[in-house]
Design a protein around this motif. Structure first.
Motif, PDB file in Angstrom:
ATOM      1  N   VAL A  81      -2.065   2.309   2.197  1.00 31.43           N
ATOM      2  CA  VAL A  81      -2.283   3.366   1.372  1.00 31.43           C
ATOM      3  C   VAL A  81      -2.741   4.586   2.347  1.00 31.43           C
ATOM      4  CG1 VAL A  81      -4.159   4.134  -0.087  1.00 31.43           C
ATOM      5  CG2 VAL A  81      -3.161   2.092  -0.565  1.00 31.43           C
ATOM      6  N   VAL A  82      -3.362   4.160   3.408  1.00 29.28           N
ATOM      7  CA  VAL A  82      -3.819   5.333   4.251  1.00 29.28           C
ATOM      8  C   VAL A  82      -3.002   5.792   5.263  1.00 29.28           C
ATOM      9  CG1 VAL A  82      -5.843   5.895   5.638  1.00 29.28           C
ATOM     10  CG2 VAL A  82      -6.365   4.634   3.784  1.00 29.28           C
ATOM     11  N   GLY A  83      -2.330   4.833   5.950  1.00 32.63           N
ATOM     12  CA  GLY A  83      -1.473   5.279   7.118  1.00 32.63           C
ATOM     13  C   GLY A  83      -0.373   5.436   6.804  1.00 32.63           C
ATOM     14  N   GLY A 115       0.676  -1.185  -0.147  1.00 35.24           N
ATOM     15  CA  GLY A 115       0.135   0.010  -0.051  1.00 35.24           C
ATOM     16  C   GLY A 115       0.653   1.376   0.193  1.00 35.24           C
ATOM     17  N   VAL A 116       1.945   1.174   0.947  1.00 33.56           N
ATOM     18  CA  VAL A 116       2.822   2.337   0.860  1.00 33.56           C
ATOM     19  C   VAL A 116       3.465   2.650  -0.420  1.00 33.56           C
ATOM     20  CG1 VAL A 116       4.969   3.192   1.903  1.00 33.56           C
ATOM     21  CG2 VAL A 116       3.142   2.170   3.312  1.00 33.56           C
ATOM     22  N   LEU A 117       3.978   1.390  -1.075  1.00 31.34           N
ATOM     23  CA  LEU A 117       4.789   1.696  -2.385  1.00 31.34           C
ATOM     24  C   LEU A 117       3.875   2.220  -3.491  1.00 31.34           C
ATOM     25  CD1 LEU A 117       7.242   0.979  -4.049  1.00 31.34           C
ATOM     26  CD2 LEU A 117       6.275  -0.886  -4.539  1.00 31.34           C
ATOM     27  N   ALA A 118       2.595   1.672  -3.444  1.00 25.60           N
ATOM     28  CA  ALA A 118       1.512   1.970  -4.462  1.00 25.60           C
ATOM     29  C   ALA A 118       1.273   3.582  -4.283  1.00 25.60           C
ATOM     30  CB  ALA A 118       0.371   1.153  -4.410  1.00 25.60           C
ATOM     31  N   ARG A 119       1.100   3.931  -3.128  1.00 25.66           N
ATOM     32  CA  ARG A 119       0.714   5.165  -2.763  1.00 25.66           C
ATOM     33  C   ARG A 119       1.764   6.424  -3.385  1.00 25.66           C
ATOM     34  NH1 ARG A 119      -3.043   7.907   0.763  1.00 25.66           N
ATOM     35  NH2 ARG A 119      -3.270   9.803  -0.512  1.00 25.66           N
TER      36      ARG A 119
END
Lengths: 217, 101
Positions: free
Chosen positions: A144-146, A27-31
């Motif tokens: 993604v959010v955090g 999620g972090v990488l995609a964001r």
């Protein structure tokens, strides 16, 4: 002893923790790669295969083309053809139901369903898949959010959890001579191809090691 | 549609097809015994390939790092008949410790 979905879920709890951590990092990488909020979550919910998703996003992030991202991720997931063939005979009932349940196949749920005496247990596979699927999707959403609350899962050694799981499930498989030969050959093919072929291809090609089963015992 | 969604759609569709290939085309059918013998060996062959690619796989290169220490610990624990939970946790802990040093 009859197994239940719950047994499959229970067996995959430790790997579920690693899956959450990698979901967060996906999620972090995609964001970071500019995929927005919904695309990574939809991707985790529909593709449900970590390595291919990481590959696709990394390629987009480094300025690669859409075609390159699709090709790399598809090659990585092509291993699900031999994997799904290995468990095909366990799936009964209407075609749509078989197609739907087969989406719970992922490396870890498939591996957990391997019986020590040979063959597979469908309920272990589905139980493991039902646990790992929300782990992966929720992990992605948190990432993604955090953002990077968790840090790099590799710092916690979680990337080593996966080969350890596969080795633990392989060990009881290789008692006989032919499974041992198939495993040695499959491992050797993968090792030889990793430096030569794009990620994913070594596993697909290694599946031909099963042909040692063609000769009569 | 942005390029991101094109990738999400195509990769998702391809993966759905790959995962359902076996159960949809061969589901519930009994295969000839020789083919069954071959299919039965997909498990050890693919598991071994997954061990290798997850332990030393990099982007078109072999990477020998702390994962191998974790895997060695896991192998020892498997040898001593440790439960899978312990095997997996030990591999992660050893790898994390080696990286922290």
């Amino acid at each position: 002893m009859e197994t239940r979905l719950r047994d499959g879920a229970r067996r995959s709890v430790p790997i579920g923790i690693a899956v959450i951590a990698f979901g967060v990092s996906f999620g972090v990488l995609a964001r970071t790669a500019g995929m927005g909020v919904w695309a990574p979550i939809v991707m985790s919910a529909t593709t449900f295969a970590g390595s291919a998703q990481f590959a696709a996003v990394s390629i987009l992030h480094t300025g690669g083309s859409v075609a390159a991202a699709i090709a790399a991720a598809s090659l990585l997931n092509a291993r699900y053809v031999p994997i799904s063939i290995s468990v095909a005979r366990l799936f009964h009932g209407p075609l749509l139901g078989r197609a739907f349940r087969s989406q719970l196949i992922v490396d870890e749920s498939w591996a957990v369903s391997v019986r020590p005496e040979g063959g597979f247990d469908l309920r272990l596979l589905l139980g493991a898949g039902l646990l790992l699927y929300p782990c992966w999707v929720a992990g992605t959403a948190v990432g993604v959010v955090g953002g990077g609350l968790l840090g790099d899962p590799r710092r916690l050694g979680l990337d080593a959890a996966f080969p350890a799981l596969f080795l633990a499930l392989l060990a009881p498989q290789v008692r006989g001579r032919r499974p041992l030969v198939a495993a040695a050959l499959g491992g050797a093919i993968a090792l030889a191809l990793v430096p030569l072929a794009p990620p994913g291809v070594p596993i697909v090609v290694a599946s031909i090691a099963c042909l040692v089963g063609w000769t009569r015992p | 549609m942005s390029s991101v969604w094109v990738v999400v759609a195509f990769v998702g569709a391809a993966t759905v097809i790959f995962k359902s290939a076996g159960p949809v085309l061969l589901g519930g059918r009994d295969l000839p015994s020789r083919v069954r013998g071959v299919v039965a060996l997909l498990a050890p062959a693919l598991l071994a390939a997954l061990v290798v690619t997850q332990a030393v796989g990099g982007d078109k290169q072999l990477v020998f790092d702390a994962r191998l220490l974790g895997l060695a610990g896991a192998a020892l624990a498997i040898r001593l008949r440790a439960p899978i939970l312990l095997v997996v946790v030990l591999a992660a802990a050893l790898t994390a410790a080696a990286r922290a040093l």
